[in-house]
Write a protein that holds these residues in place. Structure first.
Motif, PDB file in Angstrom:
ATOM      1  N   MET A   1      26.761  26.316  71.540  1.00  0.00           N
ATOM      2  CA  MET A   1      25.959  25.540  70.612  1.00  0.00           C
ATOM      3  C   MET A   1      24.699  25.078  71.338  1.00  0.00           C
ATOM      4  SD  MET A   1      26.864  21.995  68.600  1.00  0.00           S
ATOM      5  CE  MET A   1      28.273  22.727  67.811  1.00  0.00           C
ATOM      6  N   ILE A   2      23.605  25.175  70.645  1.00  0.00           N
ATOM      7  CA  ILE A   2      22.316  24.715  71.182  1.00  0.00           C
ATOM      8  C   ILE A   2      21.906  23.484  70.395  1.00  0.00           C
ATOM      9  CG2 ILE A   2      19.876  25.273  71.517  1.00  0.00           C
ATOM     10  CD1 ILE A   2      20.787  28.269  71.488  1.00  0.00           C
ATOM     11  N   VAL A   3      21.618  22.403  71.085  1.00  0.00           N
ATOM     12  CA  VAL A   3      21.120  21.185  70.446  1.00  0.00           C
ATOM     13  C   VAL A   3      19.876  20.763  71.204  1.00  0.00           C
ATOM     14  CG1 VAL A   3      21.608  18.787  69.841  1.00  0.00           C
ATOM     15  CG2 VAL A   3      23.448  20.500  69.764  1.00  0.00           C
ATOM     16  N   ARG A   4      18.769  20.624  70.495  1.00  0.00           N
ATOM     17  CA  ARG A   4      17.519  20.196  71.123  1.00  0.00           C
ATOM     18  C   ARG A   4      16.855  19.145  70.258  1.00  0.00           C
ATOM     19  NH1 ARG A   4      16.616  25.964  72.593  1.00  0.00           N
ATOM     20  NH2 ARG A   4      17.341  26.012  74.748  1.00  0.00           N
ATOM     21  N   ASP A   5      16.208  18.204  70.914  1.00  0.00           N
ATOM     22  CA  ASP A   5      15.431  17.152  70.259  1.00  0.00           C
ATOM     23  C   ASP A   5      13.961  17.457  70.525  1.00  0.00           C
ATOM     24  OD1 ASP A   5      14.010  14.768  69.684  1.00  0.00           O
ATOM     25  OD2 ASP A   5      15.729  13.531  70.241  1.00  0.00           O
ATOM     26  N   VAL A   6      13.160  17.586  69.477  1.00  0.00           N
ATOM     27  CA  VAL A   6      11.745  17.913  69.650  1.00  0.00           C
ATOM     28  C   VAL A   6      11.054  16.896  70.553  1.00  0.00           C
ATOM     29  CG1 VAL A   6      10.840  16.717  67.602  1.00  0.00           C
ATOM     30  CG2 VAL A   6       9.707  18.788  68.436  1.00  0.00           C
ATOM     31  N   ASP A   7      11.500  15.652  70.553  1.00  0.00           N
ATOM     32  CA  ASP A   7      10.892  14.644  71.428  1.00  0.00           C
ATOM     33  C   ASP A   7      11.041  15.019  72.898  1.00  0.00           C
ATOM     34  OD1 ASP A   7      10.041  13.091  69.303  1.00  0.00           O
ATOM     35  OD2 ASP A   7      11.824  11.811  69.331  1.00  0.00           O
ATOM     36  N   ASN A   8      12.091  15.761  73.237  1.00  0.00           N
ATOM     37  CA  ASN A   8      12.296  16.178  74.624  1.00  0.00           C
ATOM     38  C   ASN A   8      11.504  17.433  74.986  1.00  0.00           C
ATOM     39  OD1 ASN A   8      14.091  14.043  75.066  1.00  0.00           O
ATOM     40  ND2 ASN A   8      15.803  15.249  74.306  1.00  0.00           N
ATOM     41  N   ILE A   9      10.870  18.059  74.001  1.00  0.00           N
ATOM     42  CA  ILE A   9      10.053  19.246  74.236  1.00  0.00           C
ATOM     43  C   ILE A   9       8.599  18.863  74.487  1.00  0.00           C
ATOM     44  CG2 ILE A   9       9.110  21.282  73.040  1.00  0.00           C
ATOM     45  CD1 ILE A   9      11.943  21.661  71.876  1.00  0.00           C
ATOM     46  N   ILE A  10       8.168  17.755  73.904  1.00  0.00           N
ATOM     47  CA  ILE A  10       6.786  17.301  74.044  1.00  0.00           C
ATOM     48  C   ILE A  10       6.478  17.094  75.529  1.00  0.00           C
ATOM     49  CG2 ILE A  10       5.179  15.423  73.514  1.00  0.00           C
ATOM     50  CD1 ILE A  10       6.754  15.116  70.832  1.00  0.00           C
ATOM     51  N   GLY A  11       5.375  17.708  75.965  1.00  0.00           N
ATOM     52  CA  GLY A  11       4.956  17.578  77.349  1.00  0.00           C
ATOM     53  C   GLY A  11       5.593  18.566  78.312  1.00  0.00           C
ATOM     54  N   THR A  12       6.433  19.483  77.800  1.00  0.00           N
ATOM     55  CA  THR A  12       7.058  20.491  78.651  1.00  0.00           C
ATOM     56  C   THR A  12       6.394  21.844  78.404  1.00  0.00           C
ATOM     57  OG1 THR A  12       8.756  21.269  77.102  1.00  0.00           O
ATOM     58  CG2 THR A  12       9.263  19.251  78.384  1.00  0.00           C
TER      59      THR A  12
ATOM     60  N   ARG B   1       8.176  24.825  70.698  1.00  0.00           N
ATOM     61  CA  ARG B   1       9.101  25.946  70.566  1.00  0.00           C
ATOM     62  C   ARG B   1      10.537  25.475  70.776  1.00  0.00           C
ATOM     63  NH1 ARG B   1       4.831  29.706  72.378  1.00  0.00           N
ATOM     64  NH2 ARG B   1       3.489  29.714  70.570  1.00  0.00           N
ATOM     65  N   LEU B   2      11.244  25.296  69.679  1.00  0.00           N
ATOM     66  CA  LEU B   2      12.617  24.793  69.725  1.00  0.00           C
ATOM     67  C   LEU B   2      13.620  25.869  70.109  1.00  0.00           C
ATOM     68  CD1 LEU B   2      11.995  22.734  66.569  1.00  0.00           C
ATOM     69  CD2 LEU B   2      12.850  21.709  68.675  1.00  0.00           C
ATOM     70  N   LEU B   3      13.417  27.071  69.588  1.00  0.00           N
ATOM     71  CA  LEU B   3      14.265  28.219  69.938  1.00  0.00           C
ATOM     72  C   LEU B   3      13.354  29.375  70.325  1.00  0.00           C
ATOM     73  CD1 LEU B   3      16.893  28.182  67.033  1.00  0.00           C
ATOM     74  CD2 LEU B   3      17.261  27.454  69.407  1.00  0.00           C
ATOM     75  N   LEU B   4      13.695  30.049  71.414  1.00  0.00           N
ATOM     76  CA  LEU B   4      12.929  31.185  71.895  1.00  0.00           C
ATOM     77  C   LEU B   4      13.831  32.412  72.023  1.00  0.00           C
ATOM     78  CD1 LEU B   4      10.858  29.347  74.641  1.00  0.00           C
ATOM     79  CD2 LEU B   4      10.002  30.261  72.475  1.00  0.00           C
ATOM     80  N   LYS B   5      13.231  33.542  72.347  1.00  0.00           N
ATOM     81  CA  LYS B   5      13.989  34.785  72.502  1.00  0.00           C
ATOM     82  C   LYS B   5      15.156  34.613  73.475  1.00  0.00           C
ATOM     83  CE  LYS B   5      13.431  39.673  73.486  1.00  0.00           C
ATOM     84  NZ  LYS B   5      12.469  40.731  73.798  1.00  0.00           N
ATOM     85  N   SER B   6      14.935  33.850  74.539  1.00  0.00           N
ATOM     86  CA  SER B   6      15.979  33.650  75.553  1.00  0.00           C
ATOM     87  C   SER B   6      17.200  32.916  75.004  1.00  0.00           C
ATOM     88  CB  SER B   6      15.415  32.897  76.754  1.00  0.00           C
ATOM     89  OG  SER B   6      14.932  31.626  76.354  1.00  0.00           O
ATOM     90  N   ASP B   7      17.072  32.266  73.849  1.00  0.00           N
ATOM     91  CA  ASP B   7      18.214  31.597  73.223  1.00  0.00           C
ATOM     92  C   ASP B   7      19.111  32.573  72.468  1.00  0.00           C
ATOM     93  OD1 ASP B   7      17.679  28.855  74.024  1.00  0.00           O
ATOM     94  OD2 ASP B   7      15.960  28.940  72.659  1.00  0.00           O
ATOM     95  N   ARG B   8      18.661  33.806  72.316  1.00  0.00           N
ATOM     96  CA  ARG B   8      19.448  34.910  71.734  1.00  0.00           C
ATOM     97  C   ARG B   8      19.947  34.634  70.308  1.00  0.00           C
ATOM     98  NH1 ARG B   8      19.277  37.943  75.964  1.00  0.00           N
ATOM     99  NH2 ARG B   8      19.841  37.321  78.056  1.00  0.00           N
ATOM    100  N   MET B   9      19.060  34.076  69.495  1.00  0.00           N
ATOM    101  CA  MET B   9      19.389  33.827  68.089  1.00  0.00           C
ATOM    102  C   MET B   9      18.841  34.926  67.171  1.00  0.00           C
ATOM    103  SD  MET B   9      21.190  31.054  67.802  1.00  0.00           S
ATOM    104  CE  MET B   9      20.991  30.733  66.060  1.00  0.00           C
ATOM    105  N   GLY B  10      17.992  35.798  67.684  1.00  0.00           N
ATOM    106  CA  GLY B  10      17.408  36.855  66.860  1.00  0.00           C
ATOM    107  C   GLY B  10      16.114  36.438  66.176  1.00  0.00           C
ATOM    108  N   PHE B  11      15.690  35.203  66.363  1.00  0.00           N
ATOM    109  CA  PHE B  11      14.431  34.679  65.832  1.00  0.00           C
ATOM    110  C   PHE B  11      14.015  33.525  66.732  1.00  0.00           C
ATOM    111  CE2 PHE B  11      17.886  32.398  63.817  1.00  0.00           C
ATOM    112  CZ  PHE B  11      17.491  31.074  63.883  1.00  0.00           C
ATOM    113  N   SER B  12      12.760  33.122  66.628  1.00  0.00           N
ATOM    114  CA  SER B  12      12.341  31.888  67.302  1.00  0.00           C
ATOM    115  C   SER B  12      11.996  30.876  66.220  1.00  0.00           C
ATOM    116  CB  SER B  12      11.185  32.131  68.267  1.00  0.00           C
ATOM    117  OG  SER B  12      10.071  32.691  67.620  1.00  0.00           O
ATOM    118  N   PHE B  13      12.039  29.599  66.602  1.00  0.00           N
ATOM    119  CA  PHE B  13      11.919  28.503  65.642  1.00  0.00           C
ATOM    120  C   PHE B  13      11.037  27.438  66.266  1.00  0.00           C
ATOM    121  CE2 PHE B  13      13.680  24.903  63.176  1.00  0.00           C
ATOM    122  CZ  PHE B  13      13.695  25.459  61.909  1.00  0.00           C
TER     123      PHE B  13
END
Length: 130
Positions: A1-12, A25-37
């Motif tokens: 399961m992948i859980v991410r908070d957009v607040d933790n992405i800001i500044g990275t 970028r909440l989900l990328l190719k490396s997350d292996r979901m078949g799409f990015s989000f």
């Protein structure tokens, strides 16, 4: 399961700034979901000429307003909270910010790696991932 908070992405490295937009970028190719989000912010008054010739994109507006112009037909569609558009034909388009910043939720297929930048056509190059 992948859980991410957009607040933790800001500044990275997952928050990408470009002229006229910010993409988280909440989900990328490396997350292996078949799409990015992504969550993308388009400032009020921005005008972006784009053509995702290598990707399909679906975009859902959750805040703000603007418009999208289909360059093949000249049609202009208003965008506001609750509107989705899908670039299902690799459509050349102009995305315009309205009177408020737009907050858009975007899915790309194939997924982006996070390293892409817009080329001269306004497209993302296909990046071969590890």
């Amino acid at each position: 399961m992948i859980v991410r908070d957009v607040d933790n992405i800001i500044g990275t490295e997952r928050e990408v700034h470009s002229e006229g937009w910010v993409s988280r970028r909440l989900l990328l190719k490396s997350d292996r979901m078949g799409f990015s989000f992504h969550e993308t912010i388009i400032p009020a008054g921005a005008e972006l000429h784009m053509w995702y010739k290598n990707h399909l994109e679906a975009v859902y507006c959750v805040a703000g307003n603007g418009s999208i112009e289909d360059l093949a037909t000249g049609e202009v569609h208003e965008i506001h909270d609750g509107v989705i558009y899908a670039l299902d034909q690799h459509d050349r388009h102009i995305l315009r910010g309205g009177t408020e910043d737009m907050r858009l939720i975007c899915a790309f297929n194939p997924p982006v790696t996070g390293r892409e930048t817009h080329d001269a056509d306004g497209a993302y190059e296909l990046v071969e991932d590890d």
